[in-house]
Design an enzyme around this catalytic site. Structure first.
Site, PDB file in Angstrom:
ATOM      1  CG  HIS A 120      -1.666  -1.396   1.261  1.00  0.00           C
ATOM      2  ND1 HIS A 120      -2.729  -1.761   0.468  1.00  0.00           N
ATOM      3  CD2 HIS A 120      -1.374  -2.498   2.008  1.00  0.00           C
ATOM      4  CE1 HIS A 120      -3.085  -3.011   0.747  1.00  0.00           C
ATOM      5  NE2 HIS A 120      -2.278  -3.484   1.671  1.00  0.00           N
ATOM      6  CD  GLU A 142      -2.049  -3.647   5.004  1.00  0.00           C
ATOM      7  OE1 GLU A 142      -3.241  -3.362   4.749  1.00  0.00           O
ATOM      8  OE2 GLU A 142      -1.458  -4.611   4.478  1.00  0.00           O
ATOM      9  CG  HIS A 182       0.552  -6.835   2.611  1.00  0.00           C
ATOM     10  ND1 HIS A 182      -0.298  -5.960   1.966  1.00  0.00           N
ATOM     11  CD2 HIS A 182       1.541  -7.127   1.719  1.00  0.00           C
ATOM     12  CE1 HIS A 182       0.132  -5.749   0.733  1.00  0.00           C
ATOM     13  NE2 HIS A 182       1.256  -6.446   0.559  1.00  0.00           N
ATOM     14  CD  GLU A 195      -1.867 -10.092   4.991  1.00  0.00           C
ATOM     15  OE1 GLU A 195      -2.052  -9.224   5.866  1.00  0.00           O
ATOM     16  OE2 GLU A 195      -2.173  -9.944   3.793  1.00  0.00           O
TER      17      GLU A 195
HETATM   18 ZN   LIG Z   1      -2.189  -5.265   2.644  1.00  0.00          ZN
END
Ligand SMILES: [Zn+2]
Length: 250
Positions: free
Chosen positions: A82, A96, A150, A213
């Protein structure tokens, strides 16, 4: 009459089976099965995507220095997800895009300070970077492997914990996802496993790739941890140590 009774009976069995499957899945996962990240079909591939090279690099043995195609010291591309106009997941007072940028920079610094590696980042500030640009960049610098960072999120606050991903059937991707997972897991009590998914950055990078993640922004405990410098530094170090194990074998 007979036919309709059979139909009713079979529907009953199907609904029973479905119920049992859902319950088992909920107990095991307690949340989403696959993280909500951009899939391979949301944008066209970068022009320098080379599926033949991807296949070839996926099978090579990084520890076999006699036959390995490149120098012993790796080129690593870190990909903080992102950025800029895309905040990624937002919740519990954090975004995030900010968390993963900080982890990636700390991981880069650890790698450079401790290992003979060349490290590039797809972004090192809060800027918007397309999926095509991220993968095209990694392909253009000839990275030996790619690590996308992430933070997970879900519609309820219960799911928490760690998972890492690689592309479907990827041999070296699986090794990389497992090496990083095995180091990161000391930071988590909920371990969701190493998984396969068709994320864009995993498919269109020409080299072995993983996507981590590291916790759920939608979970209060995970988010509170991610908000601390100490926790992010631990993750950064563990990511780097996992990369070291993948490349050097220890
Ligand atoms: Zn992400």
């Amino acid at each position: 009459m007979k036919k309709s009774k059979m139909f009713v009976a079979s529907m009953f069995c199907v609904s029973l089976l479905c119920g049992a499957t859902t319950t088992m899945a909920e107990k095991k996962e307690s949340g989403p099965v696959i993280a909500d990240e951009p899939m391979w079909n949301v944008a066209p591939p970068p022009t320098n995507y080379n599926p033949i090279l991807k296949e070839q690099l996926d099978k090579e043995n990084a520890q076999d220095k006699n036959t390995f195609r490149v120098a012993a010291n790796p080129i690593i591309v870190l990909d903080p997800g992102h950025g800029g106009t895309d905040p990624g997941a937002v919740g519990n007072g954090i975004k995030e895009k900010d968390i993963v940028l900080d982890i990636a920079k700390r991981s880069r610094d650890y790698l450079i300070a401790n290992y003979p590696a060349t490290v590039y980042m797809t972004r090192s500030t809060d800027t918007t970077v397309s999926l095509e640009s991220r993968t095209a960049y990694a392909n253009s610098v000839g990275a030996n492997f790619f690590v996308s960072m992430h933070i997970n999120s879900y519609s309820t606050s219960t799911p928490n914990g760690l998972e890492t991903y690689h592309y479907y059937g990827s041999t070296n991707g699986s090794r990389l996802a497992t090496s990083t997972y095995n180091k990161l897991k000391s930071s988590y009590s909920t371990l969701r496993g190493v998984k396969e998914a068709g994320f864009y950055v995993l498919k269109y990078t020409n080299m072995p790739a993983t996507l981590g993640e590291t916790g759920f922004i939608s979970n209060a405990t995970d988010a509170a941890n991610l908000a601390t410098t100490t926790f992010r530094q631990n993750l950064a170090t563990q990511y780097a140590q996992g990369m070291h194990e993948y490349w050097w074998g220890f």
